[in-house]
Scaffold this motif. Structure first.
Motif, PDB file in Angstrom:
ATOM      1  N   GLU A  59     -13.781   4.090   1.609  1.00  8.29           N
ATOM      2  CA  GLU A  59     -13.168   4.814   1.053  1.00  8.29           C
ATOM      3  C   GLU A  59     -11.167   3.967   0.360  1.00  8.29           C
ATOM      4  N   CYS A  60     -11.253   4.408  -1.006  1.00 10.72           N
ATOM      5  CA  CYS A  60      -9.888   4.424  -1.380  1.00 10.72           C
ATOM      6  C   CYS A  60      -8.820   4.267  -2.712  1.00 10.72           C
ATOM      7  N   THR A  61      -7.850   4.661  -2.119  1.00  7.83           N
ATOM      8  CA  THR A  61      -7.137   5.385  -3.512  1.00  7.83           C
ATOM      9  C   THR A  61      -5.944   5.253  -3.904  1.00  7.83           C
ATOM     10  N   ALA A  62      -5.044   4.959  -4.900  1.00  6.50           N
ATOM     11  CA  ALA A  62      -3.996   4.557  -4.596  1.00  6.50           C
ATOM     12  C   ALA A  62      -2.995   5.552  -6.617  1.00  6.50           C
ATOM     13  N   THR A  63      -2.294   6.640  -6.109  1.00  5.21           N
ATOM     14  CA  THR A  63      -1.622   6.627  -7.242  1.00  5.21           C
ATOM     15  C   THR A  63      -0.306   6.666  -7.217  1.00  5.21           C
ATOM     16  N   GLU A  64       0.043   6.632  -8.657  1.00  8.16           N
ATOM     17  CA  GLU A  64       1.341   7.054  -9.493  1.00  8.16           C
ATOM     18  C   GLU A  64       1.700   8.065  -9.369  1.00  8.16           C
ATOM     19  N   GLU A  65       3.450   8.773  -9.279  1.00  7.87           N
ATOM     20  CA  GLU A  65       3.674   9.581  -9.297  1.00  7.87           C
ATOM     21  C   GLU A  65       5.170   9.874  -9.800  1.00  7.87           C
ATOM     22  N   MET A  66       5.080  10.075 -10.566  1.00 13.11           N
ATOM     23  CA  MET A  66       6.856  10.412 -11.285  1.00 13.11           C
ATOM     24  C   MET A  66       7.390  11.811 -11.420  1.00 13.11           C
ATOM     25  N   ASP A  67       8.604  11.596 -10.814  1.00  6.88           N
ATOM     26  CA  ASP A  67      10.002  12.596 -10.976  1.00  6.88           C
ATOM     27  C   ASP A  67      10.640  12.959 -11.599  1.00  6.88           C
ATOM     28  N   LYS A  68      10.265  13.627 -12.496  1.00 12.40           N
ATOM     29  CA  LYS A  68      10.421  13.633 -13.635  1.00 12.40           C
ATOM     30  C   LYS A  68      11.622  15.509 -13.648  1.00 12.40           C
ATOM     31  N   LYS A  69      12.330  15.194 -14.337  1.00 12.96           N
ATOM     32  CA  LYS A  69      13.754  16.202 -14.327  1.00 12.96           C
ATOM     33  C   LYS A  69      13.815  17.154 -15.416  1.00 12.96           C
ATOM     34  N   GLY A 104       4.470   4.711  -5.855  1.00 11.40           N
ATOM     35  CA  GLY A 104       3.098   4.642  -5.460  1.00 11.40           C
ATOM     36  C   GLY A 104       2.518   5.061  -3.920  1.00 11.40           C
ATOM     37  N   SER A 105       1.720   5.594  -4.070  1.00  9.82           N
ATOM     38  CA  SER A 105       1.037   6.118  -2.265  1.00  9.82           C
ATOM     39  C   SER A 105      -0.638   5.935  -2.813  1.00  9.82           C
ATOM     40  N   GLY A 106      -1.105   5.629  -1.225  1.00  8.35           N
ATOM     41  CA  GLY A 106      -2.435   5.738  -1.687  1.00  8.35           C
ATOM     42  C   GLY A 106      -2.597   6.016   0.024  1.00  8.35           C
TER      43      GLY A 106
END
Length: 138
Positions: A30-40, A59-61
């Protein structure tokens, strides 16, 4: 007339591969990676609606697999590169994503129980990514 889903084109994760620093990790399941945006939040006078301004992304995974060697323990918190490949022969094509500047967040040293197959999980963050080969519908 609406296009009908061709179920055979859905990507099957069994055809995924993970390479760390160019070496195929045959033990990974299993492998995951996601992008997350810090919205103001943007709140203005005269409006009861909150609006949003884009902020930084991160990014984290995680990589999970069977414990075969001590390589991830030896890797420690040094940076590495991940290349994922999803090559389902029935899909519209294959997809490769490169994760640049990966660094483990946590390293599992001991994790076993009698009678169980030993798995290890390594959560990580990465500096950037590149969609090397996108899947595009015909």
């Amino acid at each position: 007339m609406a296009e009908v889903l061709d179920a055979s084109r859905i990507c099957n994760g069994s055809f995924g591969k993970v390479y760390i620093d160019g070496e195929w990790q045959s033990n990974v399941n299993e492998c995951t990676a996601t992008e997350e945006m810090d919205k103001k939040d943007v709140v203005t006078c005269g409006s009861t609606r909150t609006k949003y301004k884009r902020g930084a992304t991160k990014g984290s995974g995680s990589i999970k697999g069977y414990h075969i060697t001590s390589k991830m323990i030896q890797q420690g918190f040094k940076k590495f590169e991940v290349l994922t490949s999803l090559e389902d022969p029935e899909a519209y094509g294959y997809e490769r994503i490169r994760l640049i500047g990966c660094m483990a967040d946590k390293i599992s040293l001991v994790n076993f129980k009698g009678g169980d197959l030993i798995e290890q999980e390594t959560p990580f963050t990465y500096d950037d990514y590149e969609l090397v080969d996108p899947i595009e519908a015909e």
